[in-house]
Structure formats: C-alpha cells, structure tokens
Design a protein around this motif. Structure first.
Motif, PDB file in Angstrom:
ATOM      1  N   GLU A 211       0.828  -1.202   0.000  1.00  0.00           N
ATOM      2  CA  GLU A 211       0.000   0.000   0.000  1.00  0.00           C
ATOM      3  C   GLU A 211       0.867   1.259   0.000  1.00  0.00           C
ATOM      4  N   GLU A 214       2.391   1.597  -3.597  1.00  0.00           N
ATOM      5  CA  GLU A 214       1.408   2.024  -4.585  1.00  0.00           C
ATOM      6  C   GLU A 214       0.987   3.469  -4.350  1.00  0.00           C
ATOM      7  N   THR A 215       0.806   3.846  -3.091  1.00  0.00           N
ATOM      8  CA  THR A 215       0.392   5.220  -2.774  1.00  0.00           C
ATOM      9  C   THR A 215       1.467   6.219  -3.166  1.00  0.00           C
ATOM     10  N   ALA A 218       1.745   6.349  -7.025  1.00  0.00           N
ATOM     11  CA  ALA A 218       0.600   7.031  -7.625  1.00  0.00           C
ATOM     12  C   ALA A 218       0.699   8.540  -7.433  1.00  0.00           C
ATOM     13  N   LYS A 230      -1.981   1.119 -13.915  1.00  0.00           N
ATOM     14  CA  LYS A 230      -2.376   0.088 -12.964  1.00  0.00           C
ATOM     15  C   LYS A 230      -1.235  -0.180 -11.994  1.00  0.00           C
ATOM     16  N   ALA A 231      -1.622  -0.746 -10.857  1.00  0.00           N
ATOM     17  CA  ALA A 231      -0.655  -1.167  -9.855  1.00  0.00           C
ATOM     18  C   ALA A 231      -0.886  -2.644  -9.578  1.00  0.00           C
ATOM     19  N   VAL A 236       4.211  -1.002 -10.756  1.00  0.00           N
ATOM     20  CA  VAL A 236       3.263  -0.011 -11.246  1.00  0.00           C
ATOM     21  C   VAL A 236       3.583   0.286 -12.706  1.00  0.00           C
TER      22      VAL A 236
END
Length: 358
Positions: A211, A214-215, A218, A230-231, A236
């Motif tokens: 998480e 990805e955070t 992003a 997409k992740a 990613v």
C-alpha cells in the motif's frame, strides 16, 4: 442473471444474492436495501421484461458488470431495471453498439468492484468495529453507511467527472491521425526481491508495504504529469505524453524509494512508441519492451530504449553526445549506452542508462 424459464404464475422465487453472499440474513438485507435504495423484488426475467430488454442482452450486461447468475431468484431491484433501460436505450438510440454497451458495463463493473473492495477493506471494516461490549457489527454498520453513503457517492461522481474531463481533453487536443498512431512513453517500476519478501513478511506487513509503494508511486506519477495505468502489488505501470515527463517520474521514483529504509530497491524501465488502449489498460510491443527493460535493469536504476533516448535528446532534456557537447549545464538528464542484447520476442535492444545530471 441468466434463467432458463420465467417464474410460474403465483410461484414465489427464493431470495438470492447476486454476489454469492448470505441470502437470508435480515440485517445484511437491510443494509443492502439502504445502499441500493430499493428492495429486491424482481427475478432476472421480470427485470428484463420491465426494462424492455431481451433476456439474453440483460444477462450479458449483468455478467459484464461482474455479478453471478441468480437463476429465478428475486434478487434485483428497481435500480437494476432502470440501469438496464438506460444502457439498452443508448443502444437503441444508436449512440452505442451492443458490444460497446457491454464493454461499458464491464469497465464500470471492474473499476467499481475494486473501489468497493478497497473501501470496505481499508476503512469501513475498521470503522464498524463494535465500540462497546455487547454491540454487533451490524448495529454499527447501518448508521455508518447511512451517514457515509451520500458523501462517498457525491465524491465518486466528482472524481469521475474530473477524470472524464481530463481524458476528453487529451482526445480533442489531438487530431485523428495522431489518435490512430499516437506515440507516448510507457514506464514500469518494479520492486526488487518482492518474492523473497512475501516469504519473510507477515501478511499484514506485506500489505502495508504494498500500500505504501502504490500510494507513493501514484502520488509521484500524478504530481509530475503522468497517468497511473495500474498497480500490481510489486509493480506499477504509468504513461506520459512526452519523454521528459516520463524520465522525471522514473528518476523521482528511484530517488524517493531509495530514501525510504522500509522499501526494497526499485528498478524502472521506460520505452517510447505506439500502444493500444483497451478498458483503461495499454498493450503492444512498446509496453512489452518497457517491461523487458525493467527486468534487466540493475537495482535503483532507470533503463530506457533508443526511441526514448531520441525523444529526450530532441526535446533538449539530454545531450546527443556527452563527449561532443561543450556546455552540459542546460540538460536535466544524462544517458549512457549499455551493451546491445537480444530480448525475447523483441529482437536486439540497445538499452540506455538514464541518470539525473547534477
């Protein structure tokens, strides 16, 4: 949603969940009715008939949205009828082909299913922990959903409109020829040694790491003008309209993750060229090349292909030649050629090591 025969007159079909969950829990049904805005009252055949949609097409829409067949159960609501009527109306008006309408249903279903799962897993589940002994989760959930639902719905519509405006803007700013043969930068960022981590970390620790990755990724992609496609846990995928933007994102990812002691090393591969877009994803040789470059990149580095190098130098972000350029102060990036090598399915590739000029 598919059925073999309609309900027999006077027959009462059993209740069933289109999601395959509990079918007769009164509290769960009460929460479902709150969220959907109306009670279950239609079998699939009845819903299709009320919407004026052929049963076969209604079943295709239903499955495309990601819901299980429910036989002859009364599982559908007035909202399901309205959705069928609207989608089929677009087909009847000639605004969408039947196959495109199914794609609309599938893309909406897949996107919102992931969003709903995330919302429940990430915050709704913890918010509905009973605050006092003797209270059940259901007693807490109903008033919480009642409070959150309109706010989340409004926010979802707002974000969707913002994203739609941005996507439409990208289309209208390019002429028809550019849209058919559109060239972009595609980048992969991959955590090194992730498989080993899955064996060493507890599930909760692994989830927190993914998480955080990805955070962070992003946020960096969005902040510097790219788009996250997409992740996938340890990886990613992002796109950018120009090489300079993609290069900045790639370097920022390496630098940011490198300064975080909780994160494994990262490697990034970027390629430039045409690609096919379907349902928010991208495909093609350029995407495959970016993926291959990532797999051969040393840890904490960015590798790019020769087409990307040409775009970057043409834009003045990197010199054509380090040796022949007298003044290198105006360039953001440096490029170092590496050995040409065969890449499975793509022939001989000449990778370049991208670095930031200091």
């Amino acid at each position: 949603m598919a059925v073999d025969e309609p309900d027999t007159p006077g027959g009462e079909a059993a209740s069933a969940s289109p999601h395959g969950g509990p079918e007769d829990d009164p509290s769960a049904l009460r929460i479902e009715e709150l969220i959907l805005g109306s009670p279950r009252q239609y079998t699939p055949f009845q819903a299709a008939r009320a919407a004026g949609v052929p049963m076969e097409l209604a079943s295709r829409f239903w499955r495309a949205m990601g819901f299980a067949d429910v036989g002859q159960a009364r599982a559908l609501t007035e909202g399901d009828v309205l959705a069928l009527r609207r989608l089929s109306g677009l087909v009847e008006a000639g605004l969408l082909s039947e196959s495109m309408a199914v794609q609309v249903a599938r893309s909406a279903g897949q996107t919102t299913a992931r969003l709903a799962d995330w919302q429940v897993d990430s915050f709704l589940e913890s918010l509905t922990d009973p605050p006092e002994p003797g209270m059940t989760r259901n007693e807490v959930t109903y008033p919480l959903v009642q409070l959150l639902l309109p706010e989340l719905e409004e926010f979802l519509v707002y974000v969707w409109r913002r994203q739609l405006a941005a996507a439409t803007g990208r289309v209208v700013q390019n002429d028809e020829e550019e849209m058919v043969d559109r060239r972009q930068a595609i980048g992969f960022a991959d955590l090194v040694g992730f498989t080993r981590l899955t064996r060493r970390l507890e599930d909760e620790e692994l989830g927190e790491l993914v998480e955080a990755f990805e955070t962070t990724a992003a946020d960096l992609v969005a902040a510097h003008g790219g788009r996250l496609i997409k992740a996938l846990g340890d990886e990613v995928l992002y796109v950018a309209e120009d090489a300079g933007t993609a290069a900045e994102i790639g370097m920022r990812l390496i630098e940011t993750m490198g300064n975080d002691n909780t994160m494994p090393e990262l490697r990034v591969g970027i390629a430039f060229g045409t690609m096919t877009t379907r349902m928010g994803d991208v495909f093609g040789n350029t995407v495959n090349l970016a993926s291959r470059l990532t797999s051969i990149a040393p840890k904490d580095t960015v590798l790019v292909d020769d087409a990307f190098r040409s775009e970057l130098t043409a834009a003045g972000d990197a010199p054509e030649s380090e040796k022949e350029s007298e003044d290198l102060s105006g360039f953001r990036f440096a490029l170092q050629p590496l050995y040409r090598r065969p890449v499975r399915g793509l022939g001989i590739v000449e990778p370049w090591l991208l670095t930031r000029r200091t």
